[in-house]
Write a protein that holds these residues in place. Structure first.
Motif, PDB file in Angstrom:
ATOM      1  N   LEU A 199      67.299  30.309  46.800  1.00  0.00           N
ATOM      2  CA  LEU A 199      68.023  30.582  48.046  1.00  0.00           C
ATOM      3  C   LEU A 199      68.854  31.854  47.908  1.00  0.00           C
ATOM      4  CD1 LEU A 199      69.253  27.020  49.113  1.00  0.00           C
ATOM      5  CD2 LEU A 199      67.542  28.412  50.272  1.00  0.00           C
ATOM      6  N   LYS A 200      69.446  32.051  46.742  1.00  0.00           N
ATOM      7  CA  LYS A 200      70.228  33.258  46.498  1.00  0.00           C
ATOM      8  C   LYS A 200      69.345  34.500  46.605  1.00  0.00           C
ATOM      9  CE  LYS A 200      71.261  34.469  42.295  1.00  0.00           C
ATOM     10  NZ  LYS A 200      71.866  34.636  40.943  1.00  0.00           N
ATOM     11  N   LEU A 248      77.956  29.372  47.185  1.00  0.00           N
ATOM     12  CA  LEU A 248      76.754  28.564  47.414  1.00  0.00           C
ATOM     13  C   LEU A 248      76.513  27.601  46.266  1.00  0.00           C
ATOM     14  CD1 LEU A 248      74.226  27.919  49.077  1.00  0.00           C
ATOM     15  CD2 LEU A 248      73.071  29.811  47.892  1.00  0.00           C
ATOM     16  N   LEU A 249      76.661  28.083  45.029  1.00  0.00           N
ATOM     17  CA  LEU A 249      76.458  27.231  43.859  1.00  0.00           C
ATOM     18  C   LEU A 249      77.465  26.084  43.840  1.00  0.00           C
ATOM     19  CD1 LEU A 249      75.153  26.624  41.114  1.00  0.00           C
ATOM     20  CD2 LEU A 249      76.770  28.233  40.079  1.00  0.00           C
ATOM     21  N   GLY A 250      78.726  26.407  44.099  1.00  0.00           N
ATOM     22  CA  GLY A 250      79.748  25.360  44.100  1.00  0.00           C
ATOM     23  C   GLY A 250      79.484  24.302  45.148  1.00  0.00           C
ATOM     24  N   ILE A 278      71.237  25.059  54.455  1.00  0.00           N
ATOM     25  CA  ILE A 278      70.007  24.574  53.811  1.00  0.00           C
ATOM     26  C   ILE A 278      70.326  24.033  52.419  1.00  0.00           C
ATOM     27  CG2 ILE A 278      67.742  25.255  52.923  1.00  0.00           C
ATOM     28  CD1 ILE A 278      67.713  27.404  55.151  1.00  0.00           C
ATOM     29  N   GLY A 279      71.204  24.738  51.698  1.00  0.00           N
ATOM     30  CA  GLY A 279      71.547  24.322  50.348  1.00  0.00           C
ATOM     31  C   GLY A 279      72.248  22.977  50.313  1.00  0.00           C
ATOM     32  N   ILE A 280      73.183  22.742  51.231  1.00  0.00           N
ATOM     33  CA  ILE A 280      73.891  21.461  51.273  1.00  0.00           C
ATOM     34  C   ILE A 280      72.926  20.321  51.593  1.00  0.00           C
ATOM     35  CG2 ILE A 280      75.531  20.110  52.650  1.00  0.00           C
ATOM     36  CD1 ILE A 280      77.308  22.566  52.791  1.00  0.00           C
TER      37      ILE A 280
END
Length: 483
Positions: A257-258, A153-155, A199-201
């Motif tokens: 989010l995590k 997710l972070l990457g 959502i993160g992107i």
């Protein structure tokens, strides 16, 4: 039986189209009537006819941008036509020999430095997509973060944020989601990682746009407003403010989010679709690799010149001509590619710049500033108010249109310290993430069919509440404490 059913569906579809057209026509007429009413309500004998024209146009443009009775870019074209006709009518009466000179600058916003700066960014983004350099760099970046869910997710979020600083956030989101969809399809239907990634992107694409001058149209609009008031503000100066905010907010959103979605997920096997990443349709691989090297070289030189503007004194808008010339000269982009660029966005921005110029040049802005000077408004309250107002409006209308409306108003309200508020508004316009329609990245993520509308509320609240606070505090710290 099937024929009658198909016929019924065609009739219903036709009726729906007619209803849609009628509703838009009615909405358009209501906006026009409301604009006349508001102009009449605010009319004073001391206002010149030119100021009355611009006041009406301001209400009309805002109403059409909010309701979308006509497409946003069409409102930009309407601004040009109205200013040319209205100002020609006015100045032909008071100075017939020089009437053209009074409104020519409004039309000339098509050659504004903001337009060329954005166009250079569009050319670079399209070249990266066409050579598939974006996907290669994307895969390389993700492979360096590890295979645990939170690292994936972070990457993805950091990669998206960095790409959106030099590419359109819409194009960035489309590219990133297309790249990870094969992986997402392998996850369980109710997987938290699936929602977190989408959502993160989408969020990182919008937030990352804060980082550079070309990352988002509101950034360029803010800088142009400052330049019109004699304040020089270049590519590097913007990065000093926008880049730290973009990185910090991306990391903050990733952490939250995590905590919400990745409570029980450990190591995940991620397997990208190699074919999608490396397919070169019937082209010689050596030629394709050469084109990639050319794009990398052009991108590197352009970014270097943007970041060293203080040394060579070449404006960022002039540097933007470099990718436009070289990418077409070397055959990376062809005429068909240029025709597909988002010219509608440039129409919207150019129209907004013309409206802002008219508000200033006709003296309408100064007229209301003089009135507001009689009321003591706390500067800090005003900064936070405009920041949150920008987020609220950007959730229901184009963030470019929001910036176009608010920045000219804000910069004249803070004439004693005009640099802070336009930057705050420009950055805050990228913090509106509450609804699927709030931003194109949200809409793309929602169109995957893997998210519900309520899934955007978590990230939207974080960005919409914490974002303006972070932006206001950091911007005021940089320009009111450090400087």
């Amino acid at each position: 039986m099937s024929d009658s059913r198909d016929s019924s569906l065609e009739i219903i579809s036709h009726i729906q189209k007619v209803v849609d057209i009628q509703s838009k026509v009615i909405t358009f007429l209501l906006v026009v009537i409301c604009s006349f009413g508001l102009t009449y309500w605010l009319y004073e004998p001391s206002l010149s006819l030119a100021q009355v024209y611009v006041l009406f146009l301001l209400f009309l443009a805002v109403g059409l941008w909010v309701t979308e009775a006509i497409p946003p870019f069409a409102v930009g074209l309407l601004v040009f036509g109205f200013l040319a006709l209205a100002m020609n009518h006015y100045y032909s009466q008071i100075d017939p020999d020089n009437a053209t000179a009074y409104y020519q600058d409004y039309v000339n916003t098509w050659s504004n430095s903001v337009i060329w700066l954005m166009l250079g960014g569009f050319f670079m983004a399209d070249a990266m997509q066409k050579t598939q350099l974006d996907k290669v760099v994307f895969k390389f970046s993700i492979s360096r973060f590890g295979t645990s869910a939170d690292k994936i997710l972070l990457g993805l979020m950091l990669c998206t944020a960095l790409f959106s600083m030099i590419m359109s956030n819409t194009a960035t989101t489309a590219m990133m989601i297309a790249s990870v969809l094969p992986f997402l399809q392998t996850l369980p239907k109710d997987s938290g990682l699936k929602k977190a990634i989408l959502i993160g992107i989408a969020s990182a694409a919008s937030i990352g746009g804060m980082g550079t001058l070309i990352g988002s149209p509101p950034n360029a609009i803010a800088v142009e407003a400052l330049m019109n008031h004699g304040i020089s503000f270049g590519f590097l100066e913007w990065m000093m403010v926008g880049f730290p905010i973009a990185v910090f907010m991306t990391l903050l959103l990733w952490f939250l989010l995590k905590k919400k979605y990745l409570k029980e997920i450990g190591v995940v096997k991620i397997n990208f679709d190699e074919g999608a990443l490396h397919t070169v349709p019937e082209q010689n691989e050596k030629i394709q690799n050469l084109k990639k090297r050319i794009v990398v070289a052009v991108l590197s030189i352009t970014l270097l010149l943007w970041l060293t503007e203080r040394l060579h004194h070449i404006p960022a808008s002039v540097v933007s001509l470099l990718p436009i010339m070289l990418l077409t000269m070397f055959g990376i982009l062809k005429g068909s590619d240029v025709r597909k660029l988002p010219w509608d966005t440039l129409m919207l921005v150019a129209g907004g710049l013309a409206l802002g110029m008219a508000i200033k040049e006709t003296g309408l802005a100064q007229y209301y500033v003089d009135k507001l000077n009689q009321v003591n408004i706390n500067f800090y309250v005003m900064v936070f108010f405009f920041s949150f107002l920008t987020v609220i409006l950007s959730n229901v209308m184009s963030n470019t249109a929001t910036a176009t409306i608010l920045i000219p108003i804000a910069i004249i309200l803070t004439y004693n310290n005009p640099i802070v508020l336009p930057i705050v508004i420009g950055l805050s316009a990228s913090s509106a993430l509450f609804l699927p329609i709030s931003t194109p990245p949200n809409a793309i993520a929602y169109s995957s069919g893997l998210l519900e509308q309520k899934d955007f509320r978590f990230g939207g609240l974080i960005a919409g509440v914490l974002g303006p606070i972070i932006i206001c505090l950091f911007t005021m710290f940089i320009f009111m404490v450090v400087n």
